[in-house]
Design a protein around this motif. Structure first.
Motif, mmCIF file in Angstrom:
data_model
loop_
_atom_site.group_PDB
_atom_site.id
_atom_site.type_symbol
_atom_site.label_atom_id
_atom_site.label_comp_id
_atom_site.label_asym_id
_atom_site.label_seq_id
_atom_site.Cartn_x
_atom_site.Cartn_y
_atom_site.Cartn_z
ATOM 1 N N LYS A 1 8.850 -4.868 6.504
ATOM 2 C CA LYS A 1 7.307 -4.387 6.924
ATOM 3 C C LYS A 1 6.894 -3.033 6.450
ATOM 4 N N LYS A 2 7.871 -2.122 6.397
ATOM 5 C CA LYS A 2 7.549 -0.805 5.876
ATOM 6 C C LYS A 2 8.599 0.145 5.696
ATOM 7 N N LEU A 3 8.408 0.891 4.772
ATOM 8 C CA LEU A 3 9.478 1.970 4.221
ATOM 9 C C LEU A 3 8.928 3.289 4.425
ATOM 10 N N GLU A 4 9.547 4.359 5.012
ATOM 11 C CA GLU A 4 9.166 5.708 5.064
ATOM 12 C C GLU A 4 9.910 6.689 4.528
ATOM 13 N N TYR A 5 9.787 7.532 3.639
ATOM 14 C CA TYR A 5 10.508 8.370 3.140
ATOM 15 C C TYR A 5 10.136 9.648 3.339
ATOM 16 N N LYS A 6 10.982 10.646 3.654
ATOM 17 C CA LYS A 6 10.456 12.094 4.349
ATOM 18 C C LYS A 6 11.305 12.957 3.505
ATOM 19 N N ARG A 7 10.777 13.880 2.761
ATOM 20 C CA ARG A 7 11.383 14.890 1.853
ATOM 21 C C ARG A 7 11.454 16.062 2.436
ATOM 22 N N ARG A 8 12.344 16.820 1.935
ATOM 23 C CA ARG A 8 12.359 18.425 2.257
ATOM 24 C C ARG A 8 11.217 19.250 1.821
ATOM 25 N N ASP A 9 10.319 18.820 0.594
ATOM 26 C CA ASP A 9 9.639 19.587 0.030
ATOM 27 C C ASP A 9 8.155 19.306 0.832
ATOM 28 N N GLY A 10 8.047 18.654 1.948
ATOM 29 C CA GLY A 10 7.045 18.461 2.805
ATOM 30 C C GLY A 10 6.241 17.197 2.443
ATOM 31 N N ILE A 11 6.553 16.295 1.623
ATOM 32 C CA ILE A 11 6.213 15.065 1.191
ATOM 33 C C ILE A 11 6.472 13.877 1.987
ATOM 34 N N THR A 12 5.632 13.101 2.302
ATOM 35 C CA THR A 12 5.994 11.844 3.046
ATOM 36 C C THR A 12 5.403 10.727 2.414
ATOM 37 N N ILE A 13 6.282 9.475 2.080
ATOM 38 C CA ILE A 13 5.733 8.598 1.363
ATOM 39 C C ILE A 13 5.789 7.397 2.193
ATOM 40 N N ASP A 14 4.828 6.767 2.458
ATOM 41 C CA ASP A 14 4.796 5.381 3.175
ATOM 42 C C ASP A 14 4.558 4.238 2.467
ATOM 43 N N LEU A 15 5.503 3.337 2.262
ATOM 44 C CA LEU A 15 5.276 2.181 1.764
ATOM 45 C C LEU A 15 4.985 0.865 2.560
ATOM 46 N N ILE A 16 3.905 0.443 2.662
ATOM 47 C CA ILE A 16 3.446 -0.493 3.655
ATOM 48 C C ILE A 16 3.260 -1.831 3.251
ATOM 49 N N ILE A 17 3.945 -2.725 3.605
ATOM 50 C CA ILE A 17 4.388 -4.049 2.952
ATOM 51 C C ILE A 17 3.104 -4.993 3.274
ATOM 52 N N ARG A 18 2.243 -5.493 2.623
ATOM 53 C CA ARG A 18 1.174 -6.318 3.008
ATOM 54 C C ARG A 18 1.696 -7.762 2.761
ATOM 55 N N GLU A 19 2.287 -8.036 1.891
ATOM 56 C CA GLU A 19 2.843 -9.580 1.425
ATOM 57 C C GLU A 19 4.425 -9.633 1.110
ATOM 58 N N LEU B 1 0.991 -1.273 -0.126
ATOM 59 C CA LEU B 1 -0.088 0.057 -0.118
ATOM 60 C C LEU B 1 1.020 1.250 0.030
ATOM 61 N N LEU B 2 0.724 2.296 -0.756
ATOM 62 C CA LEU B 2 1.576 3.422 -1.124
ATOM 63 C C LEU B 2 0.458 4.539 -0.659
ATOM 64 N N ILE B 3 1.225 5.155 0.365
ATOM 65 C CA ILE B 3 0.372 6.603 0.786
ATOM 66 C C ILE B 3 1.576 7.730 0.721
ATOM 67 N N THR B 4 1.096 8.524 -0.067
ATOM 68 C CA THR B 4 1.616 9.883 -0.241
ATOM 69 C C THR B 4 0.944 10.802 0.267
ATOM 70 N N ILE B 5 1.649 11.671 1.410
ATOM 71 C CA ILE B 5 1.046 12.719 2.128
ATOM 72 C C ILE B 5 1.686 13.992 1.852
ATOM 73 N N ASP B 6 1.196 14.883 1.394
ATOM 74 C CA ASP B 6 1.612 16.324 1.009
ATOM 75 C C ASP B 6 1.260 17.194 2.039
ATOM 76 N N GLN B 7 2.087 17.656 2.708
ATOM 77 C CA GLN B 7 1.806 18.691 4.008
ATOM 78 C C GLN B 7 1.549 20.034 3.412
ATOM 79 N N VAL B 8 2.244 20.376 2.365
ATOM 80 C CA VAL B 8 2.263 21.810 1.758
ATOM 81 C C VAL B 8 0.666 21.778 1.197
#
Length: 211
Positions: free
Chosen positions: A165-183, A47-54
């Protein structure tokens, strides 16, 4: 944008950390790396979740990927990508269109060298064991390159299997990307040609060759 976000953010980011890597953390990552690299492939449903705080937006999608050495096949709802280590085929089913490219071999991004997610900690990065829980480790990786757009990558690695289980990428432009591994599967043996687009299986598709 989703494809660009996924493919080009799995390369690492920008925060200098003083001091040496903790031997315990390196040991965990060494075992994690060996377990994945020595397998015939790494198959993940995620499951790929992209959050843009800006922009105050949140985008969620499901997908799957199979990695084998420097090859992969990535399946997303609106795009399928094959990469055999030399050539990339990006297929848009709705448009019945496939674009062929030859990524730069000097590029250390996920698209060119997907196995880097298991080895990137070995050179030019600092790593820290942030937390050890009952069922997984939480490890942060920080690059020494101050020019990178990313701040941090956080890995959650299962115990005792060492599955991701999970990868979280935190970027300087306010974007956080969560890669949640289901299998997470290390037992799939891809058939010959699995990482190459097959015109015979996609008749009537427009081919755009950008090589």
């Amino acid at each position: 944008m989703r494809i660009v976000t996924l493919l080009f953010t799995i390369q690492l980011f920008a925060l200098t950390v003083s001091g040496q890597n903790d031997p315990q953390t390196v040991n965990i990552l060494d075992k994690f790396s060996a377990t994945a690299i020595n397998a015939p492939s790494v198959s993940m449903r995620f499951l790929l979740i992209t959050i843009d705080q800006v922009e105050n937006t949140k985008d969620t999608l499901e997908g799957s990927v199979i990695l084998s050495k420097n090859s992969y096949k990535l399946d997303l709802p609106e795009n399928i990508i094959w990469y055999n280590g030399e050539t990339s085929w990006s297929y848009l089913p709705a448009e019945k269109e496939v674009t062929i490219t030859s990524p730069d071999k000097q590029d250390d991004s996920f698209q060119t060298r997907p196995s880097s997610i298991f080895t990137m900690y070995k050179k030019d990065y600092k790593c820290r064991l942030i937390e050890e829980k009952t069922d997984h480790y939480v490890i942060d990786l920080y690059p020494e390159d101050l020019k990178n757009e990313l701040i941090r990558v956080r890995l959650s690695i299962a115990k005792p299997s060492l599955n991701l289980k999970k990868l979280e990428y935190k970027r300087r432009d306010g974007i956080t990307i969560d890669l949640i591994i289901r299998e997470y599967n290390l037992k799939v043996n891809p058939e010959p040609g699995y990482f190459v687009f097959s015109p015979a299986s996609h008749k009537g598709v427009e081919v755009i060759d950008m090589r």
